[in-house]
Design a protein around this motif. Structure first.
Motif, mmCIF file in Angstrom:
data_model
loop_
_atom_site.group_PDB
_atom_site.id
_atom_site.type_symbol
_atom_site.label_atom_id
_atom_site.label_comp_id
_atom_site.label_asym_id
_atom_site.label_seq_id
_atom_site.Cartn_x
_atom_site.Cartn_y
_atom_site.Cartn_z
ATOM 1 N N TYR A 193 -19.732 11.915 9.980
ATOM 2 C CA TYR A 193 -19.667 13.450 9.748
ATOM 3 C C TYR A 193 -20.403 14.048 10.986
ATOM 4 O O TYR A 193 -20.527 15.448 11.276
ATOM 5 C CB TYR A 193 -20.465 14.090 8.658
ATOM 6 C CG TYR A 193 -21.605 13.164 8.398
ATOM 7 C CD1 TYR A 193 -22.855 13.795 8.724
ATOM 8 C CD2 TYR A 193 -21.680 12.253 7.419
ATOM 9 C CE1 TYR A 193 -24.118 13.345 8.474
ATOM 10 C CE2 TYR A 193 -22.935 11.576 7.215
ATOM 11 C CZ TYR A 193 -24.204 12.017 7.628
ATOM 12 O OH TYR A 193 -25.340 11.379 7.435
ATOM 13 N N SER A 279 -27.538 19.295 13.746
ATOM 14 C CA SER A 279 -27.364 19.210 12.404
ATOM 15 C C SER A 279 -28.782 18.583 11.784
ATOM 16 O O SER A 279 -29.616 18.259 12.586
ATOM 17 C CB SER A 279 -26.379 18.054 11.966
ATOM 18 O OG SER A 279 -25.108 18.545 12.595
ATOM 19 N N VAL A 301 -23.792 20.724 10.854
ATOM 20 C CA VAL A 301 -23.709 20.136 9.727
ATOM 21 C C VAL A 301 -25.224 20.027 8.942
ATOM 22 O O VAL A 301 -26.146 19.991 9.562
ATOM 23 C CB VAL A 301 -23.352 18.635 9.825
ATOM 24 C CG1 VAL A 301 -23.165 17.909 8.656
ATOM 25 C CG2 VAL A 301 -21.780 18.785 10.446
ATOM 26 N N ILE A 339 -20.673 22.966 7.826
ATOM 27 C CA ILE A 339 -20.184 21.889 7.011
ATOM 28 C C ILE A 339 -21.394 21.143 6.267
ATOM 29 O O ILE A 339 -22.547 20.955 6.825
ATOM 30 C CB ILE A 339 -19.746 20.777 8.081
ATOM 31 C CG1 ILE A 339 -18.381 21.566 8.920
ATOM 32 C CG2 ILE A 339 -19.222 19.776 7.622
ATOM 33 C CD1 ILE A 339 -18.184 20.663 10.240
ATOM 34 N N HIS A 341 -22.466 17.521 4.306
ATOM 35 C CA HIS A 341 -22.193 16.200 3.939
ATOM 36 C C HIS A 341 -22.901 15.881 2.802
ATOM 37 O O HIS A 341 -24.255 16.018 2.825
ATOM 38 C CB HIS A 341 -22.414 15.297 4.933
ATOM 39 C CG HIS A 341 -22.141 13.691 4.603
ATOM 40 N ND1 HIS A 341 -21.305 13.121 4.525
ATOM 41 C CD2 HIS A 341 -23.494 12.944 4.239
ATOM 42 C CE1 HIS A 341 -21.289 11.870 4.170
ATOM 43 N NE2 HIS A 341 -22.881 11.897 4.045
ATOM 44 N N ARG A 369 -17.576 18.767 2.757
ATOM 45 C CA ARG A 369 -16.303 18.252 3.567
ATOM 46 C C ARG A 369 -16.588 16.869 3.520
ATOM 47 O O ARG A 369 -15.123 16.228 3.573
ATOM 48 C CB ARG A 369 -16.703 18.594 4.981
ATOM 49 C CG ARG A 369 -15.783 18.026 6.107
ATOM 50 C CD ARG A 369 -14.538 18.611 6.018
ATOM 51 N NE ARG A 369 -14.785 20.084 6.459
ATOM 52 C CZ ARG A 369 -14.646 20.606 7.685
ATOM 53 N NH1 ARG A 369 -14.590 19.841 8.803
ATOM 54 N NH2 ARG A 369 -14.868 21.738 7.935
ATOM 55 N N THR A 370 -17.391 16.331 3.219
ATOM 56 C CA THR A 370 -17.511 14.628 3.104
ATOM 57 C C THR A 370 -18.731 14.251 2.168
ATOM 58 O O THR A 370 -19.453 15.195 2.090
ATOM 59 C CB THR A 370 -17.697 13.854 4.414
ATOM 60 O OG1 THR A 370 -18.745 14.495 5.032
ATOM 61 C CG2 THR A 370 -16.469 13.943 5.480
ATOM 62 N N TYR A 433 -11.568 12.096 -3.013
ATOM 63 C CA TYR A 433 -10.788 12.272 -1.907
ATOM 64 C C TYR A 433 -9.389 12.147 -1.964
ATOM 65 O O TYR A 433 -8.577 12.877 -1.183
ATOM 66 C CB TYR A 433 -11.223 11.171 -0.784
ATOM 67 C CG TYR A 433 -12.488 11.289 -0.102
ATOM 68 C CD1 TYR A 433 -12.416 12.239 0.828
ATOM 69 C CD2 TYR A 433 -13.414 10.598 -0.113
ATOM 70 C CE1 TYR A 433 -13.738 12.436 1.429
ATOM 71 C CE2 TYR A 433 -14.934 10.553 0.426
ATOM 72 C CZ TYR A 433 -14.692 11.704 1.525
ATOM 73 O OH TYR A 433 -15.932 11.866 2.153
ATOM 74 N N GLU A 445 -8.198 18.966 9.788
ATOM 75 C CA GLU A 445 -9.120 18.613 10.867
ATOM 76 C C GLU A 445 -8.913 17.676 12.026
ATOM 77 O O GLU A 445 -9.220 17.638 13.032
ATOM 78 C CB GLU A 445 -10.313 17.924 9.946
ATOM 79 C CG GLU A 445 -11.726 17.838 10.814
ATOM 80 C CD GLU A 445 -12.583 16.941 10.053
ATOM 81 O OE1 GLU A 445 -13.849 17.473 10.097
ATOM 82 O OE2 GLU A 445 -12.155 16.078 9.304
ATOM 83 N N ARG A 456 -11.009 9.606 12.330
ATOM 84 C CA ARG A 456 -10.590 9.455 10.959
ATOM 85 C C ARG A 456 -9.529 8.501 10.481
ATOM 86 O O ARG A 456 -9.743 7.890 9.522
ATOM 87 C CB ARG A 456 -10.046 10.798 10.473
ATOM 88 C CG ARG A 456 -11.099 12.022 10.432
ATOM 89 C CD ARG A 456 -11.914 11.840 9.418
ATOM 90 N NE ARG A 456 -12.861 12.997 9.120
ATOM 91 C CZ ARG A 456 -14.308 13.071 9.151
ATOM 92 N NH1 ARG A 456 -14.739 11.881 9.460
ATOM 93 N NH2 ARG A 456 -15.064 14.353 9.196
#
Length: 476
Positions: A193, A279, A301, A339, A341, A369-370, A433, A445, A456
């Protein structure tokens, strides 16, 4: 001054648990964190060398020739792989019998005497916050005069000196970025991320929260958050940006960088003047006005420990957060374009089949996001470990890691088996997911960023490998 080698030792393929790492097992997507604790030691001890074998793909055979070049070896050890670290120490001692060998890390700090007695190759254990303990050893100070040390006396009996006081002047610690430049290849470090290449630092230690499962505040870091001044943080970032112009993102690896809102806002404004992306770790309770300041000054993030979507479980582990506060925080992040995580834990005290589904529903609602899904890991030295012993929650006395490198479901409850906890991880990932909205989000994205497209795709291959190869076993 002894010629010193600081080693994050070789381990299982794909295993990044070690100095500075946050997850001591093979991951669903391969990643590596910087060896921040050992990097700080290397910055304190002149003419030393830092070796991060897992990140650089080095085996014991690759690094063993170094044994003859040094007088002091310090190994970062973890609970999950301690037996492997003992073998590394024994190999180095056999290659150079005059080499002084010690271990550091949360695990050996918690059980120093058994760790020392695990092998005659280990000469000492530096407990708790070990920075200046190692400096004293490198300078040749007699063991008996060094605080925070466990070693063998002349008669072979184990000796433990008084605990070393926690460091209060964090600005006195030297910057680690010159060590990264000298000894590491930053391309070897990647997190799904974060932008690549990234770089991470500690700007403080300790955490005011009282989570029963968290390892570092209950062992090395302590419950008091001690931090570098904003001026010191900005000075290191300025230096690091000059040394590493290729770095696309800086990550603050403090257990909770956002504990002091006034400080983090001041740091953010300083970063904003540098014009770099950054982040950090965060609690899910940052007020919107602070989030606005952080976002306006380069924040990209937040790594957020939600842990559970069930208030009773959060209370059981003393998380100190309310679901409504976490929901509002998440809503604010989405609206501001920050974002998130999110990290979640399955198998904490109070977990049931029903609460797992409630946490999954909560994860979908706050929609980071993740995310990362882990099984509760009762590390020695934590309140969760003590509770597991007292209540008979341990599945087996076989450690925290399977032989294939996957994390074990170490706990079980009368109403929830270890096999169910183990299986729930993969099911949680798939349910989160494999939704049209999330798939669309990831595809968008990817098409907007070629670098993200490549990452990804690689991560997707690794993730499906994880689903295919992580099978329950007798020791799950």
């Amino acid at each position: 001054m002894k010629k010193s080698l600081f080693l994050n030792p070789p381990s299982l393929e794909g295993f990044d648990g070690g100095a500075g790492a946050r997850y001591q097992a093979k991951r669903e997507v391969r990643s590596f964190w910087y060896p921040t604790w050992l990097g700080q030691l290397a910055a304190l001890v002149p003419d030393s060398k830092l070796v991060d074998a897992p990140a650089h793909g080095q085996t014991l055979a690759d690094i063993l020739p170094l044994a003859k070049d040094f007088e002091l070896l310090v190994i970062y050890a973890s609970a999950a792989t301690f037996a492997s670290e003992v073998k590394v120490a024994e190999a180095f001692k056999a290659a150079n019998p005059n080499l002084m060998i010690g271990m550091v890390g949360a695990h050996v700090a918690t059980v120093p005497e058994p760790s020392l007695q695990a092998s005659p190759a280990i000469d000492f254990i530096a407990r708790n916050e070990f920075d200046y303990t190692i400096v004293d050893i490198a300078e040749g100070k007699p063991f008996a005069e060094i605080d925070g040390l466990t070693f063998r006396g002349p008669d072979g009996a184990v000796v433990a000196t008084p605990d070393r006081a926690l460091i209060t002047d964090m600005d006195a610690l030297p910057f680690v970025s010159p060590i990264y430049r000298r000894d590491l290849n930053i391309d070897d470090y990647f997190i799904g991320y974060l932008k690549h290449p990234y770089m991470s630092f500690y700007t403080g230690r300790g955490c005011r929260s009282k989570c029963t499962f968290c390892l570092w505040p209950q062992t090395i870091g302590g419950r008091t958050y001690r931090a570098r001044s904003p001026a010191s943080v900005i000075a290191e970032l300025t230096q690091a940006r000059e040394m590493f112009p290729e770095v696309k993102e800086f990550f603050f690896d403090d257990d909770t960088f956002t504990d002091d809102l006034e400080r983090v806002e001041e740091i953010a404004r300083g970063i904003g003047k540098l014009g770099i992306a950054w982040s950090c770790n965060a609690k899910a309770n940052i007020p919107r006005k602070t989030l606005e300041v952080l976002k306006a000054n380069g924040l990209r993030v937040l790594l957020v420990g939600y842990e559970s979507g069930v208030q009773e479980i959060l209370n059981n582990v003393r998380k100190g957060l309310r679901l409504d506060i976490m929901r509002q925080f998440s809503k604010d992040c989405h609206e501001l374009g920050i974002i998130v995580h999110g990290t979640f834990i399955i198998g904490l005290p109070g977990e049931t089949r029903e609460t797992i589904q409630q946490t999954l529903a909560f994860a979908k609602e706050v929609n980071p996001r993740t995310l990362q899904v882990s099984m509760a890991a009762p590390y020695p030295g934590t309140e969760l470990f003590r509770q597991a012993i007292e209540n008979g929650w341990f599945q087996k006395d076989e450690g925290l890691l399977r032989q294939d490198g996957w994390q074990m479901a170490a706990l079980h409850y009368p109403h929830l088996s270890s096999a169910e906890i183990f299986a729930a991880v993969a099911e949680f990932y798939k349910a989160f997911y494999f939704r049209p909205s999330k798939i669309g989000e990831i595809l968008l994205e990817m098409v907007q960023d070629w670098d993200m497209m490549k990452r990804r795709l690689r991560e997707g291959v690794e993730f499906f490998q994880f689903l295919r190869t992580r099978k329950p076993g007798a020791d799950c």
